[in-house]
Scaffold this motif. Structure first.
Motif, PDB file in Angstrom:
ATOM      1  N   LEU A  28       0.799  -1.223   0.000  1.00  0.00           N
ATOM      2  CA  LEU A  28       0.000   0.000   0.000  1.00  0.00           C
ATOM      3  C   LEU A  28       0.833   1.274   0.000  1.00  0.00           C
ATOM      4  CD1 LEU A  28      -2.909  -0.929   2.417  1.00  0.00           C
ATOM      5  CD2 LEU A  28      -3.106  -0.308   0.013  1.00  0.00           C
ATOM      6  N   LEU A  29       2.113   1.169   0.272  1.00  0.00           N
ATOM      7  CA  LEU A  29       2.945   2.376   0.292  1.00  0.00           C
ATOM      8  C   LEU A  29       3.494   2.742  -1.085  1.00  0.00           C
ATOM      9  CD1 LEU A  29       4.807   1.939   3.693  1.00  0.00           C
ATOM     10  CD2 LEU A  29       2.674   3.126   3.179  1.00  0.00           C
ATOM     11  N   SER A  35       3.366   4.216  -4.850  1.00  0.00           N
ATOM     12  CA  SER A  35       2.734   5.449  -5.338  1.00  0.00           C
ATOM     13  C   SER A  35       1.376   5.179  -5.990  1.00  0.00           C
ATOM     14  CB  SER A  35       3.663   6.170  -6.311  1.00  0.00           C
ATOM     15  OG  SER A  35       3.936   5.332  -7.428  1.00  0.00           O
ATOM     16  N   GLU A  36       1.146   3.969  -6.443  1.00  0.00           N
ATOM     17  CA  GLU A  36      -0.144   3.584  -7.034  1.00  0.00           C
ATOM     18  C   GLU A  36      -1.303   3.856  -6.062  1.00  0.00           C
ATOM     19  OE1 GLU A  36      -2.382  -0.654  -8.106  1.00  0.00           O
ATOM     20  OE2 GLU A  36      -0.215  -0.644  -7.771  1.00  0.00           O
ATOM     21  N   PHE A  37      -1.042   3.717  -4.758  1.00  0.00           N
ATOM     22  CA  PHE A  37      -2.087   3.897  -3.748  1.00  0.00           C
ATOM     23  C   PHE A  37      -2.035   5.246  -3.043  1.00  0.00           C
ATOM     24  CE2 PHE A  37      -1.275  -0.679  -4.033  1.00  0.00           C
ATOM     25  CZ  PHE A  37      -2.529  -1.119  -4.417  1.00  0.00           C
ATOM     26  N   THR A  38      -0.818   5.786  -2.860  1.00  0.00           N
ATOM     27  CA  THR A  38      -0.684   7.014  -2.070  1.00  0.00           C
ATOM     28  C   THR A  38      -0.500   8.273  -2.905  1.00  0.00           C
ATOM     29  OG1 THR A  38       1.728   6.826  -1.886  1.00  0.00           O
ATOM     30  CG2 THR A  38       0.401   5.719  -0.184  1.00  0.00           C
ATOM     31  N   GLY A  39      -0.033   8.117  -4.139  1.00  0.00           N
ATOM     32  CA  GLY A  39       0.276   9.286  -4.950  1.00  0.00           C
ATOM     33  C   GLY A  39       1.601   9.934  -4.545  1.00  0.00           C
ATOM     34  N   LEU A  40       2.328   9.313  -3.616  1.00  0.00           N
ATOM     35  CA  LEU A  40       3.625   9.804  -3.146  1.00  0.00           C
ATOM     36  C   LEU A  40       4.712   8.813  -3.528  1.00  0.00           C
ATOM     37  CD1 LEU A  40       2.540  10.638   0.533  1.00  0.00           C
ATOM     38  CD2 LEU A  40       2.762  12.286  -1.346  1.00  0.00           C
ATOM     39  N   ASP A  41       5.980   9.288  -3.591  1.00  0.00           N
ATOM     40  CA  ASP A  41       7.027   8.289  -3.806  1.00  0.00           C
ATOM     41  C   ASP A  41       7.179   7.458  -2.524  1.00  0.00           C
ATOM     42  OD1 ASP A  41       9.177   9.246  -2.059  1.00  0.00           O
ATOM     43  OD2 ASP A  41       9.556  10.829  -3.515  1.00  0.00           O
ATOM     44  N   TYR A  42       7.813   6.300  -2.646  1.00  0.00           N
ATOM     45  CA  TYR A  42       7.828   5.308  -1.567  1.00  0.00           C
ATOM     46  C   TYR A  42       8.383   5.871  -0.262  1.00  0.00           C
ATOM     47  CZ  TYR A  42       7.820   0.702   0.538  1.00  0.00           C
ATOM     48  OH  TYR A  42       7.552  -0.373   1.352  1.00  0.00           O
ATOM     49  N   ASP A  43       9.500   6.611  -0.329  1.00  0.00           N
ATOM     50  CA  ASP A  43      10.113   7.158   0.890  1.00  0.00           C
ATOM     51  C   ASP A  43       9.177   8.136   1.600  1.00  0.00           C
ATOM     52  OD1 ASP A  43      12.401   5.666   0.598  1.00  0.00           O
ATOM     53  OD2 ASP A  43      13.519   7.253  -0.436  1.00  0.00           O
ATOM     54  N   LYS A  44       8.460   8.947   0.838  1.00  0.00           N
ATOM     55  CA  LYS A  44       7.510   9.882   1.448  1.00  0.00           C
ATOM     56  C   LYS A  44       6.338   9.144   2.083  1.00  0.00           C
ATOM     57  CE  LYS A  44       8.637  14.013  -1.150  1.00  0.00           C
ATOM     58  NZ  LYS A  44       8.223  15.001  -2.148  1.00  0.00           N
ATOM     59  N   SER A  45       5.910   8.044   1.468  1.00  0.00           N
ATOM     60  CA  SER A  45       4.845   7.228   2.052  1.00  0.00           C
ATOM     61  C   SER A  45       5.290   6.620   3.374  1.00  0.00           C
ATOM     62  CB  SER A  45       4.436   6.108   1.086  1.00  0.00           C
ATOM     63  OG  SER A  45       3.868   6.633  -0.084  1.00  0.00           O
ATOM     64  N   VAL A  46       6.525   6.130   3.414  1.00  0.00           N
ATOM     65  CA  VAL A  46       7.074   5.556   4.652  1.00  0.00           C
ATOM     66  C   VAL A  46       7.159   6.630   5.729  1.00  0.00           C
ATOM     67  CG1 VAL A  46       9.159   4.576   5.718  1.00  0.00           C
ATOM     68  CG2 VAL A  46       8.320   3.667   3.537  1.00  0.00           C
ATOM     69  N   ASN A  47       7.655   7.813   5.365  1.00  0.00           N
ATOM     70  CA  ASN A  47       7.761   8.919   6.324  1.00  0.00           C
ATOM     71  C   ASN A  47       6.380   9.308   6.859  1.00  0.00           C
ATOM     72  OD1 ASN A  47       9.186  11.099   7.719  1.00  0.00           O
ATOM     73  ND2 ASN A  47       8.079  12.433   6.295  1.00  0.00           N
ATOM     74  N   TYR A  48       5.392   9.340   5.975  1.00  0.00           N
ATOM     75  CA  TYR A  48       4.029   9.672   6.405  1.00  0.00           C
ATOM     76  C   TYR A  48       3.528   8.654   7.428  1.00  0.00           C
ATOM     77  CZ  TYR A  48      -0.698  11.505   6.128  1.00  0.00           C
ATOM     78  OH  TYR A  48      -1.905  12.083   6.445  1.00  0.00           O
ATOM     79  N   MET A  49       3.730   7.377   7.129  1.00  0.00           N
ATOM     80  CA  MET A  49       3.266   6.305   8.010  1.00  0.00           C
ATOM     81  C   MET A  49       4.020   6.327   9.343  1.00  0.00           C
ATOM     82  SD  MET A  49       1.016   3.736   7.803  1.00  0.00           S
ATOM     83  CE  MET A  49       0.832   2.999   6.209  1.00  0.00           C
ATOM     84  N   ALA A  50       5.268   6.755   9.334  1.00  0.00           N
ATOM     85  CA  ALA A  50       6.100   6.732  10.541  1.00  0.00           C
ATOM     86  C   ALA A  50       5.865   7.920  11.468  1.00  0.00           C
ATOM     87  CB  ALA A  50       7.575   6.679  10.155  1.00  0.00           C
ATOM     88  N   SER A  51       5.314   9.020  10.962  1.00  0.00           N
ATOM     89  CA  SER A  51       5.168  10.184  11.846  1.00  0.00           C
ATOM     90  C   SER A  51       3.925  11.023  11.579  1.00  0.00           C
ATOM     91  CB  SER A  51       6.416  11.065  11.760  1.00  0.00           C
ATOM     92  OG  SER A  51       6.603  11.531  10.435  1.00  0.00           O
ATOM     93  N   ILE A  52       3.709  11.425  10.360  1.00  0.00           N
ATOM     94  CA  ILE A  52       2.634  12.374  10.046  1.00  0.00           C
ATOM     95  C   ILE A  52       1.253  11.765  10.279  1.00  0.00           C
ATOM     96  CG2 ILE A  52       1.642  13.820   8.216  1.00  0.00           C
ATOM     97  CD1 ILE A  52       4.520  13.849   6.991  1.00  0.00           C
ATOM     98  N   ILE A  53       1.116  10.458  10.090  1.00  0.00           N
ATOM     99  CA  ILE A  53      -0.197   9.813  10.166  1.00  0.00           C
ATOM    100  C   ILE A  53      -0.858   9.965  11.537  1.00  0.00           C
ATOM    101  CG2 ILE A  53       0.553   7.494  10.875  1.00  0.00           C
ATOM    102  CD1 ILE A  53      -1.461   6.456   8.685  1.00  0.00           C
ATOM    103  N   LYS A  54      -0.069  10.226  12.578  1.00  0.00           N
ATOM    104  CA  LYS A  54      -0.677  10.377  13.913  1.00  0.00           C
ATOM    105  C   LYS A  54      -1.686  11.521  13.946  1.00  0.00           C
ATOM    106  CE  LYS A  54       2.103  13.443  16.709  1.00  0.00           C
ATOM    107  NZ  LYS A  54       2.715  13.612  18.000  1.00  0.00           N
TER     108      LYS A  54
END
Length: 199
Positions: A107-108, A110-129
């Motif tokens: 799910l991380l 870009s097909e699902f998030t519209g972000l590159d993989y590293d940005k998706s990981v960063n989002y899941m690790a901190s911003i998603i809270k």
């Protein structure tokens, strides 16, 4: 002299009986502790799971007792120590949250998030809270105070985060609200009608 021997014999037998009694109490205490630890590890540490599916993604929220994580990180602690630590953190809640694509795609991507993989990981690790909050029975709104992203490095078919909330009375039922900004699927509500299981 005979009276003295009698006194020594009675004293020795009494000491032996007391020592055996203490050992018996210690063994019983250890058995009780072992049983409670076994219960926490094996029988019901996940009190309740709620799953919502939308399009091709499932969202699963599970309320987890504090005692489970205390035990997981302090395996050599006695049950009394675990009880003491859990009392300190009794106003906190942990919710395990999983995202899974029905065809087990990552799910991380870009097909699902519209972000590159590293940005998706960063989002899941901190911003998603910032996308989570809890509403209590008394209508208090509690923001997520922390998140932990469990990296599986594409080995598991799901992504899991642990959400931490503070300032919730132990007796309060809660509703988790998730505003899905990462996959842009809308708002999901997970109503927990009972507090996490506790032995």
């Amino acid at each position: 002299m005979r009276g003295s021997n009698y006194f020594i014999t009675v004293f020795w037998i009494s000491s032996l009986l007391i020592a055996c009694g203490n050992t018996s109490n210690e063994n019983k205490s250890q058995e009780d502790s072992s049983y409670r630890i076994y219960n926490l590890e094996k029988t019901g540490w996940k009190s309740k799971s709620i799953t919502h599916s939308f399009k091709d993604i499932s969202y699963k929220a599970t309320a987890v007792p504090i005692e489970y994580y205390i035990l997981k990180n302090n395996t050599d602690q006695t049950i009394q120590a675990i009880d003491s630590i859990s009392k300190t953190y009794e106003n906190e809640r942990i919710i395990e949250f999983e995202f899974e694509q029905i065809q087990s795609k990552d799910l991380l991507d870009s097909e699902f998030t519209g972000l590159d993989y590293d940005k998706s990981v960063n989002y899941m690790a901190s911003i998603i809270k910032n996308d989570f909050l809890v509403v209590t029975e008394s209508n208090d709104t509690i923001p997520c105070s922390g998140v932990h992203f469990e990296r599986h490095f594409k080995v598991s078919p799901f992504n899991r985060i642990l959400l931490y909330f503070e300032g919730i009375a132990p007796s309060e039922n809660i509703q988790l609200i998730y505003q899905d900004r990462l996959f842009q699927q809308g708002i999901f509500k997970f109503k927990f009608n009972e507090t996490p299981f506790k032995t």
